[in-house]
Design a protein around this motif. Sequence first.
Motif, PDB file in Angstrom:
ATOM      1  N   LYS A 105      -1.120 -41.448 119.166  1.00 33.58           N
ATOM      2  CA  LYS A 105      -0.920 -40.107 119.740  1.00 33.58           C
ATOM      3  C   LYS A 105      -0.224 -39.183 118.731  1.00 33.58           C
ATOM      4  O   LYS A 105       0.624 -38.348 119.086  1.00 33.58           O
ATOM      5  N   ALA A 106      -0.571 -39.349 117.465  1.00 34.39           N
ATOM      6  CA  ALA A 106       0.062 -38.565 116.401  1.00 34.39           C
ATOM      7  C   ALA A 106      -0.800 -37.360 116.053  1.00 34.39           C
ATOM      8  O   ALA A 106      -2.004 -37.501 115.890  1.00 34.39           O
ATOM      9  N   PRO A 107      -0.201 -36.180 115.937  1.00 29.93           N
ATOM     10  CA  PRO A 107      -0.956 -35.035 115.422  1.00 29.93           C
ATOM     11  C   PRO A 107      -1.459 -35.362 114.022  1.00 29.93           C
ATOM     12  O   PRO A 107      -0.740 -35.969 113.233  1.00 29.93           O
ATOM     13  N   LEU A 108      -2.694 -34.976 113.737  1.00 33.00           N
ATOM     14  CA  LEU A 108      -3.301 -35.275 112.439  1.00 33.00           C
ATOM     15  C   LEU A 108      -3.915 -34.015 111.858  1.00 33.00           C
ATOM     16  O   LEU A 108      -4.710 -33.350 112.515  1.00 33.00           O
ATOM     17  N   ALA A 109      -3.523 -33.679 110.640  1.00 30.91           N
ATOM     18  CA  ALA A 109      -4.196 -32.605 109.908  1.00 30.91           C
ATOM     19  C   ALA A 109      -4.925 -33.269 108.745  1.00 30.91           C
ATOM     20  O   ALA A 109      -4.313 -34.007 107.969  1.00 30.91           O
ATOM     21  N   THR A 110      -6.245 -33.039 108.658  1.00 27.24           N
ATOM     22  CA  THR A 110      -7.039 -33.735 107.648  1.00 27.24           C
ATOM     23  C   THR A 110      -7.319 -32.852 106.438  1.00 27.24           C
ATOM     24  O   THR A 110      -7.315 -31.631 106.529  1.00 27.24           O
ATOM     25  N   ASP A 111      -7.615 -33.509 105.322  1.00 29.05           N
ATOM     26  CA  ASP A 111      -8.082 -32.851 104.103  1.00 29.05           C
ATOM     27  C   ASP A 111      -7.145 -31.719 103.663  1.00 29.05           C
ATOM     28  O   ASP A 111      -7.584 -30.610 103.388  1.00 29.05           O
TER      29      ASP A 111
ATOM     30  N   SER B  49       3.866 -37.952 112.771  1.00 30.12           N
ATOM     31  CA  SER B  49       2.736 -37.083 112.452  1.00 30.12           C
ATOM     32  C   SER B  49       1.978 -37.665 111.270  1.00 30.12           C
ATOM     33  O   SER B  49       2.531 -38.432 110.486  1.00 30.12           O
ATOM     34  N   MET B  50       0.731 -37.266 111.142  1.00 34.24           N
ATOM     35  CA  MET B  50      -0.081 -37.779 110.042  1.00 34.24           C
ATOM     36  C   MET B  50      -0.832 -36.656 109.330  1.00 34.24           C
ATOM     37  O   MET B  50      -1.274 -35.702 109.959  1.00 34.24           O
TER      38      MET B  50
ATOM     39  N   THR C 213     -18.053 -31.043 109.403  1.00 35.21           N
ATOM     40  CA  THR C 213     -18.813 -29.813 109.588  1.00 35.21           C
ATOM     41  C   THR C 213     -18.610 -28.907 108.384  1.00 35.21           C
ATOM     42  O   THR C 213     -17.640 -29.031 107.643  1.00 35.21           O
ATOM     43  N   GLU C 214     -19.559 -27.994 108.229  1.00 34.21           N
ATOM     44  CA  GLU C 214     -19.483 -27.049 107.123  1.00 34.21           C
ATOM     45  C   GLU C 214     -18.364 -26.034 107.334  1.00 34.21           C
ATOM     46  O   GLU C 214     -17.842 -25.480 106.379  1.00 34.21           O
ATOM     47  N   ASP C 215     -18.007 -25.766 108.587  1.00 32.72           N
ATOM     48  CA  ASP C 215     -16.979 -24.753 108.850  1.00 32.72           C
ATOM     49  C   ASP C 215     -15.567 -25.348 108.844  1.00 32.72           C
ATOM     50  O   ASP C 215     -14.820 -25.147 107.889  1.00 32.72           O
ATOM     51  N   ASP C 216     -15.200 -26.121 109.876  1.00 32.43           N
ATOM     52  CA  ASP C 216     -13.832 -26.642 109.943  1.00 32.43           C
ATOM     53  C   ASP C 216     -13.594 -27.823 109.001  1.00 32.43           C
ATOM     54  O   ASP C 216     -12.474 -28.027 108.528  1.00 32.43           O
ATOM     55  N   GLY C 217     -14.631 -28.608 108.784  1.00 32.28           N
ATOM     56  CA  GLY C 217     -14.517 -29.719 107.830  1.00 32.28           C
ATOM     57  C   GLY C 217     -13.433 -30.732 108.165  1.00 32.28           C
ATOM     58  O   GLY C 217     -12.828 -31.289 107.267  1.00 32.28           O
ATOM     59  N   TYR C 218     -13.202 -31.004 109.448  1.00 30.60           N
ATOM     60  CA  TYR C 218     -12.158 -31.968 109.815  1.00 30.60           C
ATOM     61  C   TYR C 218     -12.500 -33.388 109.342  1.00 30.60           C
ATOM     62  O   TYR C 218     -11.635 -34.122 108.896  1.00 30.60           O
ATOM     63  N   GLY C 219     -13.756 -33.782 109.510  1.00 30.21           N
ATOM     64  CA  GLY C 219     -14.125 -35.167 109.198  1.00 30.21           C
ATOM     65  C   GLY C 219     -13.394 -36.151 110.089  1.00 30.21           C
ATOM     66  O   GLY C 219     -13.016 -37.237 109.669  1.00 30.21           O
ATOM     67  N   GLN C 220     -13.164 -35.771 111.324  1.00 35.27           N
ATOM     68  CA  GLN C 220     -12.216 -36.478 112.187  1.00 35.27           C
ATOM     69  C   GLN C 220     -12.818 -36.795 113.557  1.00 35.27           C
ATOM     70  O   GLN C 220     -12.430 -37.770 114.198  1.00 35.27           O
ATOM     71  N   VAL C 221     -13.750 -35.951 114.000  1.00 35.73           N
ATOM     72  CA  VAL C 221     -14.197 -36.016 115.395  1.00 35.73           C
ATOM     73  C   VAL C 221     -14.897 -37.343 115.722  1.00 35.73           C
ATOM     74  O   VAL C 221     -14.604 -37.956 116.756  1.00 35.73           O
TER      75      VAL C 221
END
Lengths: 324, 264
Positions: free
Chosen positions: A112-118, A152-153, B121-129
């Motif tokens: 249940k950790a907030p994650l911001a990627t890239d 958080s991650m 995705t090309e827009d948000d690019g999360y690579g997470q969903v």
Amino acid sequence: MADILVLVEHRRGEIRDITFEMLMKGKTLSEKTGKPLTALLLGNDVGEMAEGLKDLANRVVLIEDPKLENFNSEIYQRVLGNVIEQEKPFLLFIGHTAFGMDLAPTLATQMKAPLATDCTDVMVDDDQIRAIRQTYGGKLNVEVRLKPAPCSMVTVRPASVSVEDYSLAGEITRVTSPLTEEIASKRFLEYVEAAAGEVDITQANILVSVGRGIKDPENIPMVQELAKSLGATLSCSRPVVDKKWLPKDRQVGTSGKTVKPTVYIAIGISGAFQHIAGMKGSGTIIAINRDPKAPIFNVAHYGIVGDLLKIVPALKGKISEAFA
Amino acid sequence: MEIIVCIKRVPETADADIVIDRTGRDIEKGGLVFDINEWDNYAVEEAILLKEKYGGSVTVISMGPEEVNETLRRALAMGADQAIRLTDPAFEGSDGYTIARVLSQAIKPLSYDLILTGVQTEDDGYGQVGPTLAEILGIRHAAVVNQIEGIESGRTRVHRELEGGLEEILDLELPAVLTIQTGINEPRYVSIMGIRKVAKKEIKVLGLRELAMKPEEAGEPGSLTVVEMVSFPPVGEGAQILEGTMDEISDKVVTILKEKGGVA
């Protein structure tokens, strides 16, 4: 407790660059927040690796298990879930790599950790974590706030942090592997090496590289001609390989090859970070692109804004004259 | 083989001049052309190839307003069998986690062996969903898949793309979520005729209530990360832009090549 934790990424006995980049970022934040920096190393028979990391963190947490020989997100997740419960870190860094992309989202969801990627940058002010990430293919920076949580991650974009020398003289803490039974739902079988191609673009002195902007495979011979007139080798960015217009061994970038020619001419390449990571070490970079805001112009030394279908033939003519 | 593919309609921004909107948290989307996210196009193709090989059906799911029907119909024209659109004003501002959460609510009542998404995705690019969806559903996953070798007795063998041309082969228990990398196949061409043929096909529309979600579970309130502001990336020293006529520019390049070496 409440440390800044960096998950060490390694493959086939080698620590990957992203690890040092995350440790560097972690060290900066550790100095600012006073939270200790811990490197978290999972693997099989990696004691020597832990020794090598000691200087770069206040502590190296080492968990060894034959089941951790190769990366497997499910097995890693099982171990990391356990470590997070024990350690209660403030922030966990994982690389935004093939390794991290397979692991971070499920681990964050479980914890249940907030994650911001890239992310290209991470800031902490009064325990509030913010991150910078890019959207729309690098055309926009987004500042993201992570809602307060016990842990958080953040996944860090490779090559977004410049690494400097430092020494923290940390110590190694061994933690017993929590793994008991085999996990058979996801099994690592083997690595497959890229097949050797007909050319080795990493050896080229000049690379003429073509990207999505070429629009049609029929336009590739025109670029090939330009390369020939310069005695250069033809390379390309990912979309050209995806469309099967050129073979994979010609691909420059994270999933292809890293090149450092004397001259790199990027034609119709917008400059996704995966491409830039593979060519930014080139001596002189000349970019031709229609879009003046294309990220490629941030790393290029010289830029030409316009239609490559007009520029390439004109350039070829002049070069043939000059270097005949 | 029951396959679900999650797809997204995204603005094409590669050659577009983008403008930050009044909220300061997104871009103006008015003048932009939209299409299926590139990774998702490969995912739809892969699902249809699997259906052709193993039989079964393909369901495409997308989130967004009515215009998203266009993207769903494109997938139907490629060979998908059913389409579902998830829409609700409350979804606005959802982060990667919450998008996966909404998708999971739509997927839970369905039967499936495989769920495919694009890598990012090309827009948000999360690579997470994709992987997040797998965790919520309690099933297996593999990210950045560039080959599906086959499916046999409830398991699949897939290749994951690593860095530097390296791949790894995994063996996974089904059901599973696979996030599909570009280049895995050659997506088929969609003709206008093909889209016309599916113009009347029903697209099921589900909102917050049908998905049994509360408003506070969706959008910004349900999200764990929040976009505060957007800006244009700082331009470093940047390139020296060569200007002039085609001939003048070409002469300048020749001079640079002579100076910087590399040319024999």
